[in-house]
Design an enzyme around this catalytic site. Structure first.
Site, PDB file in Angstrom:
ATOM      1  N   ARG A 101       0.732  -1.630   0.216  1.00  0.00           N
ATOM      2  CA  ARG A 101       0.641   0.058   0.371  1.00  0.00           C
ATOM      3  C   ARG A 101       0.276   1.684  -0.002  1.00  0.00           C
ATOM      4  NH1 ARG A 101       1.925   2.720   3.996  1.00  0.00           N
ATOM      5  NH2 ARG A 101       1.708   2.286   6.502  1.00  0.00           N
ATOM      6  N   GLU A 106      -6.577   6.649   8.090  1.00  0.00           N
ATOM      7  CA  GLU A 106      -4.946   7.947   8.698  1.00  0.00           C
ATOM      8  C   GLU A 106      -5.077   9.211   7.385  1.00  0.00           C
ATOM      9  OE1 GLU A 106      -2.113   5.652  10.885  1.00  0.00           O
ATOM     10  OE2 GLU A 106      -0.808   6.510   9.560  1.00  0.00           O
ATOM     11  N   ARG A 160      -5.337   5.753   1.001  1.00  0.00           N
ATOM     12  CA  ARG A 160      -4.194   4.252   0.953  1.00  0.00           C
ATOM     13  C   ARG A 160      -4.618   3.832  -0.517  1.00  0.00           C
ATOM     14  NH1 ARG A 160      -2.465   3.009   5.862  1.00  0.00           N
ATOM     15  NH2 ARG A 160      -2.051   5.049   6.847  1.00  0.00           N
ATOM     16  N   CYS A 188       1.841  10.443   9.381  1.00  0.00           N
ATOM     17  CA  CYS A 188       2.463   9.934  10.616  1.00  0.00           C
ATOM     18  C   CYS A 188       3.689  10.084  10.134  1.00  0.00           C
ATOM     19  CB  CYS A 188       1.652   8.356  10.813  1.00  0.00           C
ATOM     20  SG  CYS A 188       2.680   7.627  11.775  1.00  0.00           S
ATOM     21  N   THR A 203       6.145   8.384  10.094  1.00  0.00           N
ATOM     22  CA  THR A 203       6.717   6.784   9.444  1.00  0.00           C
ATOM     23  C   THR A 203       6.268   6.108   8.048  1.00  0.00           C
ATOM     24  OG1 THR A 203       4.448   5.839  10.862  1.00  0.00           O
ATOM     25  CG2 THR A 203       6.318   5.912  12.343  1.00  0.00           C
ATOM     26  N   ARG A 233       4.266   0.443   2.144  1.00  0.00           N
ATOM     27  CA  ARG A 233       4.658  -0.224   3.100  1.00  0.00           C
ATOM     28  C   ARG A 233       4.135  -1.632   2.897  1.00  0.00           C
ATOM     29  NH1 ARG A 233       2.983  -4.764   7.292  1.00  0.00           N
ATOM     30  NH2 ARG A 233       0.424  -4.260   7.210  1.00  0.00           N
ATOM     31  N   ARG A 274       4.605  -7.522  12.660  1.00  0.00           N
ATOM     32  CA  ARG A 274       2.849  -7.646  13.732  1.00  0.00           C
ATOM     33  C   ARG A 274       2.656  -8.313  13.348  1.00  0.00           C
ATOM     34  NH1 ARG A 274       0.984  -1.584  10.456  1.00  0.00           N
ATOM     35  NH2 ARG A 274       3.258  -0.119  10.874  1.00  0.00           N
ATOM     36  N   GLU A 301      -1.468  -2.945  12.520  1.00  0.00           N
ATOM     37  CA  GLU A 301      -0.946  -2.629  13.684  1.00  0.00           C
ATOM     38  C   GLU A 301      -1.083  -2.761  15.456  1.00  0.00           C
ATOM     39  OE1 GLU A 301       0.524   1.401  13.260  1.00  0.00           O
ATOM     40  OE2 GLU A 301       3.003   1.051  13.344  1.00  0.00           O
TER      41      GLU A 301
HETATM   42  P1  ADP Z   1      -1.836  -0.499   7.519  1.00  0.00           P
HETATM   43  O1  ADP Z   1      -2.479  -0.213   6.143  1.00  0.00           O
HETATM   44  O2  ADP Z   1      -0.343   1.183   7.511  1.00  0.00           O
HETATM   45  O3  ADP Z   1       0.006  -0.738   6.532  1.00  0.00           O
HETATM   46  P2  ADP Z   1      -2.337  -2.089   8.911  1.00  0.00           P
HETATM   47  O4  ADP Z   1      -1.401  -2.869   9.989  1.00  0.00           O
HETATM   48  O5  ADP Z   1      -3.175  -1.584   9.903  1.00  0.00           O
HETATM   49  O6  ADP Z   1      -1.707  -1.085   8.708  1.00  0.00           O
HETATM   50  O7  ADP Z   1      -3.194  -2.951   7.813  1.00  0.00           O
HETATM   51  C1  ADP Z   1      -4.169  -2.580   7.708  1.00  0.00           C
HETATM   52  C2  ADP Z   1      -5.074  -4.369   7.043  1.00  0.00           C
HETATM   53  O8  ADP Z   1      -4.105  -5.367   5.855  1.00  0.00           O
HETATM   54  C3  ADP Z   1      -4.964  -5.109   8.072  1.00  0.00           C
HETATM   55  O9  ADP Z   1      -6.039  -5.576   8.012  1.00  0.00           O
HETATM   56  C4  ADP Z   1      -4.437  -6.182   7.946  1.00  0.00           C
HETATM   57  O10 ADP Z   1      -4.471  -7.601   8.662  1.00  0.00           O
HETATM   58  C5  ADP Z   1      -3.953  -5.887   6.679  1.00  0.00           C
HETATM   59  N1  ADP Z   1      -2.881  -6.209   5.795  1.00  0.00           N
HETATM   60  C6  ADP Z   1      -1.649  -6.077   5.756  1.00  0.00           C
HETATM   61  N2  ADP Z   1      -0.578  -7.453   5.645  1.00  0.00           N
HETATM   62  C7  ADP Z   1      -1.317  -7.652   4.532  1.00  0.00           C
HETATM   63  C8  ADP Z   1      -1.256  -9.407   4.426  1.00  0.00           C
HETATM   64  N3  ADP Z   1       0.484  -9.017   3.441  1.00  0.00           N
HETATM   65  N4  ADP Z   1      -2.161  -9.727   3.653  1.00  0.00           N
HETATM   66  C9  ADP Z   1      -3.596  -9.408   3.720  1.00  0.00           C
HETATM   67  N5  ADP Z   1      -4.136  -8.104   5.224  1.00  0.00           N
HETATM   68  C10 ADP Z   1      -2.805  -7.973   4.809  1.00  0.00           C
HETATM   69  C1  CIR Z   2       2.519   4.843  16.938  1.00  0.00           C
HETATM   70  O1  CIR Z   2       3.454   5.359  18.147  1.00  0.00           O
HETATM   71  O2  CIR Z   2       2.687   3.763  17.979  1.00  0.00           O
HETATM   72  C2  CIR Z   2       1.309   5.162  16.722  1.00  0.00           C
HETATM   73  N1  CIR Z   2       0.977   6.162  16.447  1.00  0.00           N
HETATM   74  C3  CIR Z   2       1.680   4.635  15.449  1.00  0.00           C
HETATM   75  C4  CIR Z   2       2.407   4.490  14.911  1.00  0.00           C
HETATM   76  C5  CIR Z   2       2.986   4.067  13.081  1.00  0.00           C
HETATM   77  N2  CIR Z   2       1.705   4.102  12.987  1.00  0.00           N
HETATM   78  C6  CIR Z   2       0.814   4.570  11.616  1.00  0.00           C
HETATM   79  O3  CIR Z   2       0.890   5.669  11.165  1.00  0.00           O
HETATM   80  N3  CIR Z   2       0.063   3.658  11.664  1.00  0.00           N
END
Ligand code: ADP
Ligand code: CIR
Length: 345
Positions: free
Chosen positions: A112, A211, A215, A257, A259, A266, A295, A300
Site C-alpha cells: 500500500r 489515517e 490509501r 504519521c 513513519t 508498506r 506485526r 498494527e
Molecule cells: P497499514 O494499512 O498501514 O498497512 P495495518 O497494519 O493497519 O497497516 O494493516 C491494515 C490491514 O491490512 C489489516 O487488516 C491487515 O491485516 C491487512 N494486511 C496487511 N498486510 C497484509 C497481507 N500481507 N495480507 C493480507 N492482509 C494484510
Molecule cells: C505509535 O506511535 O505507536 C502509533 N501512533 C502508530 C505509529 C505508526 N503507525 C502508523 O502510522 N499507523
C-alpha cells in the site's frame, strides 16, 4: 502549555526527543492551519505505549516542528535530513520472484501507499466539509477506472454491519476506534466521509479518509510480490493523473504519521513462521538486520494468530519504492531460510 510529565514514563520516540529544551523552543509555535505542538504530541501523551507518538496536521508541521520531528524521522527511517527522496516505480527494476512458490509459508501479499491531497489539511485537523469533498472527488475518479481496476465504492456510512465486519476480518478494511488515531483527532465525525473502493476480486482497494486522505492498496493470496507491485503501480499512476498529491523534495509524500513519509509504502506478507515464533530473539535479530517490521495479522498493534505474522519494510524514506519492496523481499527470504533450519532441528 506545560511540559507533559507523563512522557517520562514512555519509551516512544516522542518521549526520547521532546526534551525540555525542544519543548520550550516549540511550545508557542503553530502552522497556518493552527496546528500546535499540543496537537503534534497528543496521541503520544495519551498513549504512553506509542512507538512514535507524533502526528502532523499539514505539510507545514514538518518544517515548523522540525526540531522535534527531524529527530524522530532520522531515527525511524535511518535517514539524513539532507538526503533527497528519490521515487522509483519502475517495475522492471524489482527482483522478487515468489520466495515460496510451493505455498508453504506465505499466505498473502499486500502493498500500500498513502497519499494526501496537496493544500488540504491532513485528517488530524481536516474539516467535515473538506473530508466530504475528498470523498466525492476521489470516489468520482474511481468510478471511471476500467479493466482490472474497475470496481465500486462503499461509503462506511451506508455499509451493513455484517458486510463491514466481513471486510475487516478478511483484512480488506480498516478497523474503527484505533486509540492512537482517536487521540490524534483522526476519528472525528466517524464514519462520515470514510469508505472503501474495491475491484471485484478485491485485489485493488482504496481507502478514503482513514489515517491519510487516500490509501492505495494492491493485495492477493500467495507470494507473487511482483504481480502485486505491478498492479499497485498501475493504480498509483491512474490516481496521479487526476490528483495533485502533497510531495516534498526531502520528505517525499507528506503523510499524517512521520513513519509513512517518503514513499509512504508498506509492502507486507502474511507468513506462517511457527518455529521463529517460538524463538523470538532470533526472529527479532533477523528483522532488525533486514530492516523489516513484525506485526500481528489484524493490523498494527495486533497479535499474531496461528503463528502467522505480518512482515513488512520498516523504512519508507530515503529509499525508493522498489527498494522498499526489495527490503521486504530480502527479509522474507532470510526468515524462510531460518524457519526451515529450525524445522530440521
Ligand atoms: P497499514 O494499512 O498501514 O498497512 P495495518 O497494519 O493497519 O497497516 O494493516 C491494515 C490491514 O491490512 C489489516 O487488516 C491487515 O491485516 C491487512 N494486511 C496487511 N498486510 C497484509 C497481507 N500481507 N495480507 C493480507 N492482509 C494484510
Ligand atoms: C505509535 O506511535 O505507536 C502509533 N501512533 C502508530 C505509529 C505508526 N503507525 C502508523 O502510522 N499507523
Amino acid at each position: 502549555m506545560k511540559f507533559p510529565k507523563p512522557l517520562e514514563n514512555s519509551n516512544s520516540l516522542l518521549a526520547k526527543y521532546l526534551t525540555k529544551a525542544v519543548f520550550e523552543q516549540l511550545k508557542d509555535k503553530k502552522t497556518t492551519n493552527n496546528f500546535t505542538l499540543k496537537d503534534v504530541i497528543k496521541s503520544g501523551v495519551k498513549n504512553l505505549d506509542s512507538g512514535i507518538g507524533a502526528y502532523a496536521g499539514d505539510e507545514e508541521t514538518y518544517t515548523i516542528f522540525a526540531t522535534l520531528l527531524d529527530k524522530i524521522i532520522e531515527e525511524y527511517h535511518d535517514f539524513k535530513k539532507e538526503d533527497l527522496q528519490q521515487s522509483n516505480l519502475n517495475t522492471d527494476d524489482l527482483f522478487a520472484p515468489n520466495p515460496d512458490a510451493e505455498g508453504n509459508y506465505i499466505i498473502s501479499t499486500r502493498i500500500r501507499v498513502a497519499r494526501n491531497i496537496k493544500g488540504i489539511p491532513l485528517g488530524t485537523i481536516i474539516s467535515k466539509k473538506q473530508r466530504n469533498e475528498i470523498e466525492k472527488q476521489v470516489s468520482t475518479i474511481l468510478k471511471s477506472l476500467k479493466g482490472e481496476l474497475a470496481g465500486k465504492y462503499y461509503a462506511l456510512n451506508n455499509m451493513r454491519k455484517e458486510e463491514k465486519e466481513a471486510l475487516i476480518s478478511n483484512h480488506f478494511l480498516f478497523q474503527s476506534g484505533d486509540r492512537f488515531l482517536e487521540a490524534a483527532g483522526l476519528n472525528r465525525d466517524w464514519p462520515n466521509g470514510r469508505g472503501i473502493f474495491h475491484n471485484n476480486d478485491k485485489t485493488f482497494l482504496l481507502w478514503i479518509n482513514e489515517e491519510d486522505h487516500l490509501r492505495i492498496i494492491s493485495m492477493q493470496q500467495g507470494g507473487d510480490i511482483k504481480e502485486v507491485f505491478v498492479r499497485l503501480v498501475k493504480a498509483i499512476e491512474k490516481m496521479q493523473q487526476k490528483i495533485d498529491f502533497a510531495y516534498h523534495k526531502h520528505l517525499g509524500y507528506i503523510t499524517t504519521c512521520p513513519t509513512n513519509l517518503g514513499t509512504a509504502m508498506r509492502a507486507s506478507v502474511h507468513i506462517k513462521l511457527p518455529n521463529l515464533g517460538k524463538n523470538k530473539e532470533i526472529f527479532q535479530d533477523i528483522a532488525k538486520k533486514y530492516n523489516v517490521q513484525i506485526r500481528g495479522i489484524d493490523g498494527e498493534h495486533s497479535k499474531s494468530k496461528g503463528s502467522i505474522y505480518d512482515i513488512s519494510n520498516k523504512r519508507r524514506l530515503g529509499i525508493s519504492e522498489v527498494q522498499c519492496v526489495q527490503d521486504m523481499y530480502r527479509g522474507v527470504i532470510a526468515l524462510i531460510k531460518k524457519e526451515k533450519e529450525l524445522e530440521r532441528n
